[in-house]
Design a protein around this motif. Structure first.
Motif, mmCIF file in Angstrom:
data_model
loop_
_atom_site.group_PDB
_atom_site.id
_atom_site.type_symbol
_atom_site.label_atom_id
_atom_site.label_comp_id
_atom_site.label_asym_id
_atom_site.label_seq_id
_atom_site.Cartn_x
_atom_site.Cartn_y
_atom_site.Cartn_z
ATOM 1 N N ASP A 453 -4.337 7.627 0.704
ATOM 2 C CA ASP A 453 -4.144 8.822 -0.125
ATOM 3 C C ASP A 453 -2.673 9.178 -0.349
ATOM 4 O O ASP A 453 -2.340 10.311 -0.661
ATOM 5 C CB ASP A 453 -4.865 10.028 0.508
ATOM 6 N N SER A 454 -1.771 8.192 -0.177
ATOM 7 C CA SER A 454 -0.353 8.490 -0.450
ATOM 8 C C SER A 454 -0.020 8.021 -1.871
ATOM 9 O O SER A 454 -0.729 7.204 -2.447
ATOM 10 C CB SER A 454 0.552 7.801 0.577
ATOM 11 N N PRO A 455 1.080 8.539 -2.444
ATOM 12 C CA PRO A 455 1.378 8.240 -3.853
ATOM 13 C C PRO A 455 1.681 6.777 -4.144
ATOM 14 O O PRO A 455 1.546 6.340 -5.273
ATOM 15 C CB PRO A 455 2.601 9.123 -4.155
ATOM 16 N N ILE A 456 2.100 6.011 -3.130
ATOM 17 C CA ILE A 456 2.444 4.606 -3.414
ATOM 18 C C ILE A 456 1.373 3.644 -2.904
ATOM 19 O O ILE A 456 1.593 2.445 -2.853
ATOM 20 C CB ILE A 456 3.823 4.226 -2.829
ATOM 21 N N ASP A 457 0.205 4.176 -2.549
ATOM 22 C CA ASP A 457 -0.840 3.314 -1.983
ATOM 23 C C ASP A 457 -1.310 2.221 -2.941
ATOM 24 O O ASP A 457 -1.651 1.126 -2.509
ATOM 25 C CB ASP A 457 -2.041 4.153 -1.529
ATOM 26 N N SER A 458 -1.341 2.510 -4.245
ATOM 27 C CA SER A 458 -1.807 1.472 -5.179
ATOM 28 C C SER A 458 -0.880 0.260 -5.129
ATOM 29 O O SER A 458 -1.321 -0.891 -5.160
ATOM 30 C CB SER A 458 -1.899 2.020 -6.605
ATOM 31 N N HIS A 459 0.434 0.505 -5.001
ATOM 32 C CA HIS A 459 1.403 -0.602 -4.881
ATOM 33 C C HIS A 459 1.261 -1.285 -3.517
ATOM 34 O O HIS A 459 1.329 -2.511 -3.411
ATOM 35 C CB HIS A 459 2.836 -0.077 -5.027
ATOM 36 N N TYR A 460 1.063 -0.466 -2.493
ATOM 37 C CA TYR A 460 0.952 -0.987 -1.127
ATOM 38 C C TYR A 460 -0.281 -1.883 -0.981
ATOM 39 O O TYR A 460 -0.223 -2.951 -0.368
ATOM 40 C CB TYR A 460 0.890 0.194 -0.146
ATOM 41 N N ILE A 461 -1.395 -1.449 -1.564
ATOM 42 C CA ILE A 461 -2.634 -2.243 -1.520
ATOM 43 C C ILE A 461 -2.412 -3.600 -2.191
ATOM 44 O O ILE A 461 -2.839 -4.637 -1.686
ATOM 45 C CB ILE A 461 -3.785 -1.469 -2.194
ATOM 46 N N ASN A 462 -1.729 -3.590 -3.334
ATOM 47 C CA ASN A 462 -1.430 -4.853 -4.024
ATOM 48 C C ASN A 462 -0.623 -5.785 -3.121
ATOM 49 O O ASN A 462 -0.857 -6.991 -3.077
ATOM 50 C CB ASN A 462 -0.636 -4.582 -5.307
ATOM 51 N N GLN A 463 0.349 -5.201 -2.401
ATOM 52 C CA GLN A 463 1.173 -6.022 -1.512
ATOM 53 C C GLN A 463 0.326 -6.618 -0.387
ATOM 54 O O GLN A 463 0.435 -7.807 -0.084
ATOM 55 C CB GLN A 463 2.308 -5.190 -0.917
ATOM 56 N N LEU A 464 -0.512 -5.789 0.224
ATOM 57 C CA LEU A 464 -1.341 -6.278 1.331
ATOM 58 C C LEU A 464 -2.284 -7.385 0.855
ATOM 59 O O LEU A 464 -2.496 -8.373 1.561
ATOM 60 C CB LEU A 464 -2.140 -5.120 1.944
ATOM 61 N N GLU A 465 -2.826 -7.228 -0.340
ATOM 62 C CA GLU A 465 -3.714 -8.284 -0.879
ATOM 63 C C GLU A 465 -2.970 -9.607 -1.039
ATOM 64 O O GLU A 465 -3.536 -10.675 -0.833
ATOM 65 C CB GLU A 465 -4.277 -7.852 -2.236
ATOM 66 N N SER A 466 -1.680 -9.507 -1.422
ATOM 67 C CA SER A 466 -0.911 -10.747 -1.615
ATOM 68 C C SER A 466 -0.496 -11.370 -0.275
ATOM 69 O O SER A 466 -0.234 -12.563 -0.195
ATOM 70 C CB SER A 466 0.338 -10.459 -2.466
ATOM 71 N N LYS A 467 -0.449 -10.555 0.782
ATOM 72 C CA LYS A 467 0.007 -11.043 2.091
ATOM 73 C C LYS A 467 -1.155 -11.476 2.988
ATOM 74 O O LYS A 467 -1.011 -12.432 3.764
ATOM 75 C CB LYS A 467 0.794 -9.945 2.816
ATOM 76 N N LEU A 468 -2.264 -10.753 2.937
ATOM 77 C CA LEU A 468 -3.381 -11.042 3.836
ATOM 78 C C LEU A 468 -4.277 -12.119 3.230
ATOM 79 O O LEU A 468 -4.684 -12.036 2.068
ATOM 80 C CB LEU A 468 -4.200 -9.766 4.104
ATOM 81 N N GLU A 469 -4.590 -13.109 4.011
ATOM 82 C CA GLU A 469 -5.355 -14.252 3.506
ATOM 83 C C GLU A 469 -6.808 -13.877 3.236
ATOM 84 O O GLU A 469 -7.446 -13.176 4.030
ATOM 85 C CB GLU A 469 -5.298 -15.365 4.549
ATOM 86 N N ASN A 470 -7.331 -14.320 2.088
ATOM 87 C CA ASN A 470 -8.751 -14.110 1.737
ATOM 88 C C ASN A 470 -9.209 -12.662 1.920
ATOM 89 O O ASN A 470 -10.249 -12.391 2.497
ATOM 90 C CB ASN A 470 -9.655 -15.018 2.589
ATOM 91 N N THR A 471 -8.415 -11.748 1.427
ATOM 92 C CA THR A 471 -8.731 -10.330 1.601
ATOM 93 C C THR A 471 -8.618 -9.596 0.268
ATOM 94 O O THR A 471 -7.666 -9.808 -0.485
ATOM 95 C CB THR A 471 -7.764 -9.680 2.622
ATOM 96 N N SER A 472 -9.600 -8.749 -0.021
ATOM 97 C CA SER A 472 -9.556 -7.901 -1.218
ATOM 98 C C SER A 472 -9.770 -6.449 -0.810
ATOM 99 O O SER A 472 -10.504 -6.165 0.142
ATOM 100 C CB SER A 472 -10.665 -8.295 -2.215
#
Length: 619
Positions: A453-472
Motif C-alpha cells: 500500500d505504498s506509493p511506489i509498490d507498483s514499481h517495487y512489485i515489477n522489480q521483485l518479479e524480475s529478480k525472483l525466479e518463476n514468481t508472479s
C-alpha cells in the motif's frame, strides 16, 4: 608606508569577481569567518608543537557591525600576519589566482560558481559587498610589527605599519551602497547561523542577556556549537545526545527520529557525519529538512540531490568531509571522484546499519518497518548494490500483519501457491478493507495475501518479479481466485455453454458496456454469484503512470473491469430459469449492483436506485 600595484594584466578584476565569483554574494561572510577560524586553528597547532609561545586564551572569532561607519568587521586572535606574509598571501598568491580565475571563467558564465578556493580567492569575496577593505594584523611571532593593508578594489593597494597591539587579524569591510543589507544585525545573524553554526572555534556576534529579570547578566552571544555531535566518538554519545543534536539541526521538527547512523571513516577518504531516519509518510513529500553537507564543519550546501543517491535524500542529518571542496558548483560535485566514492560508501553504511538493527532486534525493526518501508524500497529500486544488501532485511507484510523476509515468504507460499505451470503466485492487496471479500476467498483456499500500500509498490512489485525466479505478483481482485492460481483440476460448470450464451445478453444489459466485460467462470458455490475484477496488467500500468513511470497513455485510459458471473451459484441458475423477463432483469441488476457495491463502484443515482430496490425486495 609603501604603496604598490598588483602585477596583473587585467585591470577590471574586481568587477568580474563581483559578478562571477558566486551567484549569491552572502557567501563572503562564510569565507571570511572560515579564514579567521583557520588562523585560530593554526595558532593552536603551532602552540601544541612548541613553535609558538602565544597565550591561548579567549580564542574566539568576533563579528561586529558599525552602522554609523558602515563597516562590518571580522576579528580573530589567531596567528596574524607580518607585512611580508600579507604581500605574499594577499597581494601575490591570491591576486595571481584571481587573474587565473578571470582568464579561465570570464567568458563562461555557467561555470562562474566553480572551485573558487582552488584559486585562493576566499578573501577577495569581500569585494563583492565592500567598496574598500582594510586588514589590521599583528603576527604571533616574537618582536613582530603590526601592519595595515588597504585596497579599494582596484589593483592598487596600500601597506603600512599599523597600530594594532593584540595578536591576530581584523578584516574591516566598508560596505558598498548596493550591499547595505549586510549592515543589518538580523541579516548577519541569519547568515552566521546558516554557514557557521558548527565551526570549531567560538563565533561571537554581540552580546545577550541571561538569567532572571532582576539578576540579568550580559554575556557574549556565541552563535555556534564548536563541538557538534558528529565530531565526537559514538561511544561518548547517548541516544539522548543524538536526539538533542537532531533538534539542534531541525528546531522545527518535534518528532524524534526512528534511529541514526554515525559515520566515521578515515580511509580511503575522510568522512564523518550522522544520518537520521525520520518517520516517512506513505506519500512522498518534499524534504524541508534536508541532509546538510559540511567541509571541516563549514556549511557547504543542503542541496544534496545528485551528490548523494536520490533515496538517501529521504534521510536527514549531516555529512562532513574535508575531501569535498568548500567552494563548489553542483556540476563539479556530481563529477568529483571523491564525492562518488563518498556516496557509494554512505549507501553501504546505511545498508549495513539496517541489517545490523534487523539482526539485533527484529521485533523493533518490524515495528518501524511501515515508517522506513518507502525508503528501503526506493533504495532497492534505484541502487543495485543496495538491493543486493537489502534482500536480507526488506520485509513483506501479509494481511494478518505478520512480517517475512523475501526468502522466508518464498518458503512459506511455494508449497501452496505454485500453479500448474510451476510459477509461484504472490497474491497481494492494496487496501484490506476495499478488497476484503477477495482476501477472504483467498484465505478459504488456504492462500496468503500480502499488503502493498505504498506509493511506489507498483514499481517495487515489477522489480521483485524480475529478480525472483518463476514468481508472479497478482492483486487479489485481478481475477477469480482459481484463475489467479491455476491448478490442474478445473471445476465443472453447472451451466452449459448454450445456457451461458442465453444469459449473457441479460447481464450485459444492466451494466455499461464501455466499462465492463461480462465473462462466465465455474467457481465454487460458496463464491459470490457475481464479482468484479480488474485485470492486473492494466491496473499496474495505471498505478505506475500515476507515480511517474510506466507508459503514460495508460494513465489517461478509462478504468476497465471484468464482471464475472459464477455459473455454479444457485442464484445464477435461478435467474436463468426465471420466466418473468422483468423479474429476471431486476434480479440480474440487483446481483450486479451487489458486486459493484462490494468494490465501491456503485455511486450517485445508481446507488439510490439500488437502495430503493433493496427495500422493495425486503418488503
Amino acid at each position: 608606508m609603501s604603496t604598490g600595484k598588483i602585477n596583473v594584466q587585467t585591470e577590471n578584476i574586481f568587477p568580474i569577481i563581483k559578478k562571477f565569483l558566486y551567484s549569491d554574494h552572502e557567501i563572503f561572510l562564510r569565507e571570511l569567518v572560515s579564514n579567521a577560524v583557520d588562523a585560530t586553528q593554526k595558532l593552536k597547532t603551532l602552540a601544541a608543537l612548541g613553535e609558538s609561545k602565544a597565550i591561548l586564551d579567549g580564542l574566539k572569532v568576533e563579528v561586529s557591525i558599525d552602522k554609523a561607519a558602515k563597516t562590518l568587521t571580522i576579528k580573530d586572535k589567531g596567528i596574524g600576519m607580518t607585512a611580508e606574509e600579507i604581500e605574499k598571501y594577499i597581494t601575490q598568491i591570491a591576486f595571481s589566482g584571481a587573474e587565473e580565475f578571470v582568464n579561465q571563467y570570464k567568458d563562461k558564465t555557467p561555470e562562474a560558481n566553480a572551485i573558487i578556493g582552488h584559486f585562493g580567492l576566499g578573501f577577495y569575496s569581500a569585494f563583492m559587498v565592500a567598496k574598500k577593505v582594510e586588514i589590521f594584523s599583528l603576527s604571533h611571532k616574537e618582536g613582530a610589527t603590526a601592519v595595515h593593508w588597504e585596497c579599494d578594489g582596484s589593483p592598487e593597494y596600500k601597506l603600512e605599519e599599523g597600530t594594532k597591539t593584540d595578536r591576530g587579524t581584523e578584516i574591516v569591510l566598508h560596505i558598498a551602497e548596493d550591499s547595505e543589507e549586510f549592515l543589518e544585525e538580523s541579516r548577519i545573524s541569519h547568515l552566521l547561523t546558516k554557514y557557521c553554526k558548527f565551526l570549531p572555534v567560538e563565533i561571537k556576534f554581540g552580546t545577550r542577556k541571561e538569567g532572571e529579570k532582576d539578576k540579568e547578566v550580559e554575556v557574549d552571544n556565541i552563535i555556534n556549537n564548536p563541538s557538534p555531535a558528529w565530531t565526537k566518538k559514538p561511544a561518548d554519545l547517548s541516544d539522548e545526545d543524538y536526539n538533542k543534536f537532531y533538534r539542534e539541526l531541525y528546531p522545527m521538527n518535534f518528532e524524534n527520529p526512528l534511529f541514526h547512523i554515525h559515520l566515521n571513516v578515515d580511509y580511503p577518504f575522510n568522512l564523518t557525519g550522522i544520518l537520521y531516519f525520520p518517520k516517512l509518510k506513505k506519500a512522498f513529500e518534499m524534504q524541508k529538512d534536508k541532509i546538510q553537507l559540511y567541509s571541516n564543519q563549514v556549511f557547504v550546501t543542503d542541496s544534496v540531490e545528485n551528490i548523494v543517491p536520490d533515496f538517501l535524500a529521504l534521510l536527514q542529518g549531516v555529512i562532513d568531509s574535508p575531501d569535498i571542496p568548500l567552494n563548489v558548483s553542483r556540476s563539479y560535485l556530481q563529477s568529483d571522484g571523491n564525492v562518488k566514492k563518498i556516496s557509494a560508501h554512505i549507501t553501504k553504511k546505511v545498508a549495513d546499519k539496517l541489517e545490523e538493527i534487523f539482526k539485533k532486534d527484529r521485533a523493533d525493526f518490524e515495528s518501524k518497518w511501515e515508517d522506513i518501508k518507502v525508503f528501503v524500497q526506493y533504495g532497492m529500486l534505484s541502487e543495485e548494490k543496495f538491493y543486493d544488501k537489502a534482500q536480507k532485511f526488506a520485509l513483506l507484510k501479509n494481511a494478518e500483519g505478520k512480517f517475512f523476509t523475501l526468502e522466508e515468504y518464498a518458503e512459506k507460499v511455494k508449497p501452496v501457491q505454485t500453479d500448474k505451470d510451476n510459477r509461484v503466485i504472490y497474491l497481494y492487496t492494496t487496501n484490506t478493507e476495499e478488497q476484503h471479500s477477495f482476501i477472504e476467498t483467498a484465505k478459504e483456499r488456504g492462500y496468503d495475501v500480502l499488503v502493498f500500500d505504498s506509493p511506489i509498490d507498483s514499481h517495487y512489485i515489477n522489480q521483485l518479479e524480475s529478480k525472483l525466479e518463476n514468481t508472479s505478483f497478482v492483486r487479489v481482485d485481478a481475477d477469480t481466485i482459481d484463475k489467479l492460481i491455476k491448478k490442474e483440476e478445473a471445476q465443472p460448470s453447472k451451466l452449459s455453454e448454450e445456457e451461458q450464451n442465453k444469459l449473457k445478453p441479460v447481464v450485459e444489459s444492466v451494466v455499461p458496456k464501455e466499462k465492463f466485460t461480462v465473462v462466465f467462470e465455474s467457481l465454487s458455490e460458496k463464491d459470490a454469484p457475481m464479482l468484479i475484477t480488474k485485470p492486473e496488467f492494466m491496473r499496474r500500468m495505471k498505478d505506475m503512470s500515476a507515480m511517474g513511470g510506466g507508459m503514460n497513455f495508460y494513465g489517461s485510459m478509462p478504468d476497465m473491469y471484468n464482471l464475472v458471473v459464477n455459473s455454479n451459484h444457485p442464484l445464477i441458475t435461478k435467474i436463468l430459469n426465471e420466466e418473468d423477463e422483468s423479474r429476471k432483469k431486476e434480479l440480474t441488476k440487483q446481483t450486479a449492483d451487489l458486486a459493484m457495491l462490494s468494490q465501491g463502484l456503485l455511486k450517485g443515482e445508481e446507488l439510490t436506485r439500488f437502495i430503493r430496490r433493496s427495500v422493495e425486495l425486503i418488503d
